[in-house]
Design an enzyme around this catalytic site. Structure first.
Site, PDB file in Angstrom:
ATOM      1  N   ARG A 195       2.343   3.052 -17.862  1.00 41.31           N
ATOM      2  CA  ARG A 195       2.085   3.875 -16.679  1.00 41.31           C
ATOM      3  C   ARG A 195       3.373   4.460 -16.119  1.00 41.31           C
ATOM      4  O   ARG A 195       3.366   5.542 -15.528  1.00 41.31           O
ATOM      5  CB  ARG A 195       1.387   3.040 -15.599  1.00 41.31           C
ATOM      6  CG  ARG A 195       0.036   2.489 -16.004  1.00 41.31           C
ATOM      7  CD  ARG A 195      -0.536   1.609 -14.908  1.00 41.31           C
ATOM      8  NE  ARG A 195      -1.463   0.615 -15.440  1.00 41.31           N
ATOM      9  CZ  ARG A 195      -2.059  -0.303 -14.706  1.00 41.31           C
ATOM     10  NH1 ARG A 195      -1.821  -0.378 -13.413  1.00 41.31           N
ATOM     11  NH2 ARG A 195      -2.884  -1.169 -15.265  1.00 41.31           N
ATOM     12  N   GLU A 231      -9.277   8.822 -17.057  1.00 42.76           N
ATOM     13  CA  GLU A 231      -9.292   8.694 -15.604  1.00 42.76           C
ATOM     14  C   GLU A 231      -8.002   9.222 -14.985  1.00 42.76           C
ATOM     15  O   GLU A 231      -6.967   9.299 -15.624  1.00 42.76           O
ATOM     16  CB  GLU A 231      -9.454   7.209 -15.235  1.00 42.76           C
ATOM     17  CG  GLU A 231      -9.665   6.962 -13.753  1.00 42.76           C
ATOM     18  CD  GLU A 231      -9.360   5.525 -13.348  1.00 42.76           C
ATOM     19  OE1 GLU A 231      -9.893   5.107 -12.309  1.00 42.76           O
ATOM     20  OE2 GLU A 231      -8.595   4.856 -14.050  1.00 42.76           O
TER      21      GLU A 231
END
Length: 477
Positions: free
Chosen positions: A96, A167
């Protein structure tokens, strides 16, 4: 100056080549070959088609571990024992943050020791081949769930690897998540993600995109969440995305949650282009959970009941071990089954609750105020309007860590437990709406025999983890 304009094909290709050079597995991405792989997948693995054709809410958990074999085993368990309809692959924190070398070290250690040395699946390190092994092994659609401000390489590899749902978004994976990235920067980077999804869509592979609706997950007023979903939806549609799942996080008052989900679907169809198929996802409670598993199951059951009444297209479930952090696979499956049991019992009942239409009307009015100010700030351009609205505080998110938001708006619950706005700061809203919020918070203060203050806000943040909805003082009425 960045604007809401589609990325040209030559620019898409240039960025694609640049970002794929950031890690060796990027070299294995071949768009034409990826199209052929997607076309080979059976219909029941095509995420958008399965979601959009469902006749009742589909259930999906969160789940991600570092090793491929373990991820396959985990998803198979949740699919079989938890009866999940849709499955996730939750990405690890190093990925991330685009720290692929650290993710590689964690993956290698996991392979050596058998321990979960990462808090998710490092898809970039597993590469196209590893992703496809996962897609091939699981007999259900799988979505990439993460939290990445710069998700360009992750998208390139997972799309090529066979994932058909992704997402996140430039606001929802910035404002609630990070101080390190400016909003203009993340919008520009997510334009690439959406344009790449659009490029697949134009070749017949409909990539489903799902902006992250709960935002900070802490007493977010529904209209703020919905406005940001609409903005991210419009930005994705500009780049060619045609399957959009708009999200909303449970606040705990059933009337307000049902009204918000109704408003989300209605406004999504109104504000987004006709060629976009709009679905909705309801996230079970994202705040603090009670430490006791029995009480936690009560929170989950309330989410299931809300979903049965509102009937979103998808529900993201929670486990009774939320208080402890990452749940066991057994607890994760338990949360799925609890939700399914409540939905299956309640969905065939006609449940009428007073106040839903009135609350939906209020949420829609508030959302239109925010959307109008975004259009006004940008002279019709959604990107510029969003940047300027956040900069001025006309658009804001409570409890946001990002420097791109003021974080000055403060919510509190009213006497029914509905989330209202206690401190408006510079949020753009009509005066009559502000008066409604003020009156309902004043009613709560009278009930509790105290003045309206920040203490209400703080009490409400911890209330559900303490076993109640409203953070009332001890010994109150």
């Amino acid at each position: 100056m960045i604007r809401d304009e589609r990325i040209p094909s030559d620019e898409l290709q240039r960025i694609d080549e640049e970002i794929r050079s950031n890690w060796p597995t990027g070299a294995d991405v071949d768009f034409e070959e990826a199209i052929e792989y997607h076309e080979s997948l059976p219909e029941h693995k095509r995420f958008a088609d399965v979601l959009e054709s469902a006749d009742k809410p589909l259930l999906q958990p969160r789940a991600g571990v570092p090793r491929l074999d373990d991820q396959i085993e985990l998803l198979e368990y949740l699919h079989q024992e938890g009866q999940a309809d849709l499955l996730p692959t939750t990405i690890d924190s190093y990925t991330r943050d685009n720290e692929y070398e650290k993710a590689q070290q964690g993956l290698e250690k996991a392979r050596e020791t058998g321990d979960d040395t990462l808090n998710g699946f490092p898809a970039v390190n597993h590469g196209v081949e590893g992703c496809r092994k996962l897609i091939d092994a699981i007999d259900a659609p799988i979505e990439v769930r993460h939290g990445t401000p710069d998700a360009r390489l992750l998208a390139a590899i997972t799309f090529a690897g066979g994932f058909q749902s992704f997402e996140g978004g430039p606001i929802s994976y910035n404002i609630p998540y990070t101080k390190r990235h400016g909003l203009e920067e993340t919008i520009k980077r997510w334009q690439f993600v959406d344009r790449l999804a659009g490029a697949y869509t134009e070749r017949g592979i409909r990539i489903n995109r799902e902006p992250f609706g709960p935002l900070t997950g802490t007493l977010v007023p529904p209209s703020i969440a919905i406005a940001i979903m609409l903005v991210e939806g419009k930005l994705a549609a500009t780049q060619g995305v045609r399957s959009l799942t708009l999200g909303y996080g449970q606040v705990g008052n059933v009337v307000q949650d049902v009204a918000a989900l109704n408003a989300l679907k209605k406004l999504g169809n109104e504000y987004l282009p006709d060629e976009v198929v709009v679905t909705t996802v309801f996230h079970e409670w994202m705040g603090g959970f009670p430490p006791d598993e029995a009480r936690a199951n009560g929170v989950i059951s309330l989410g299931g009941m809300t979903a049965a009444i509102a009937q979103p297209d998808k529900v993201i479930t929670k486990s009774p071990q939320e208080f402890q952090g990452v749940p066991t696979k057994e607890a994760n499956a338990s949360g799925l089954r609890t939700t399914r049991q409540v939905i299956d019992m309640a969905i065939e009942q006609k449940i009428d609750i007073d106040g839903i239409e009135e609350e939906q009307d209020l949420i829609e009015r508030e959302t239109r105020c925010l959307m109008d100010t975004i259009f006004e700030h940008g002279d019709g351009d959604v990107v510029q309007g969003t940047l300027k609205a956040f900069d001025s505080g006309a658009l804001d998110v409570p409890f946001a860590p990002s420097d791109s938001a003021k974080g000055a708006v403060l919510p509190a619950r009213d006497d029914d437990g509905r989330v209202r706005i206690f401190e408006w700061a510079d949020l753009a809203m009509d005066d009559d709406i502000k008066e409604i919020h003020k009156a309902r918070l004043s009613q709560r203060a009278t009930t509790e025999g105290r003045d309206q203050s920040f203490r209400m806000v703080a009490d409400d943040v911890d209330a559900i983890s303490d076993g109640k909805l409203i953070g009332r003082p001890q010994g109150d009425v």
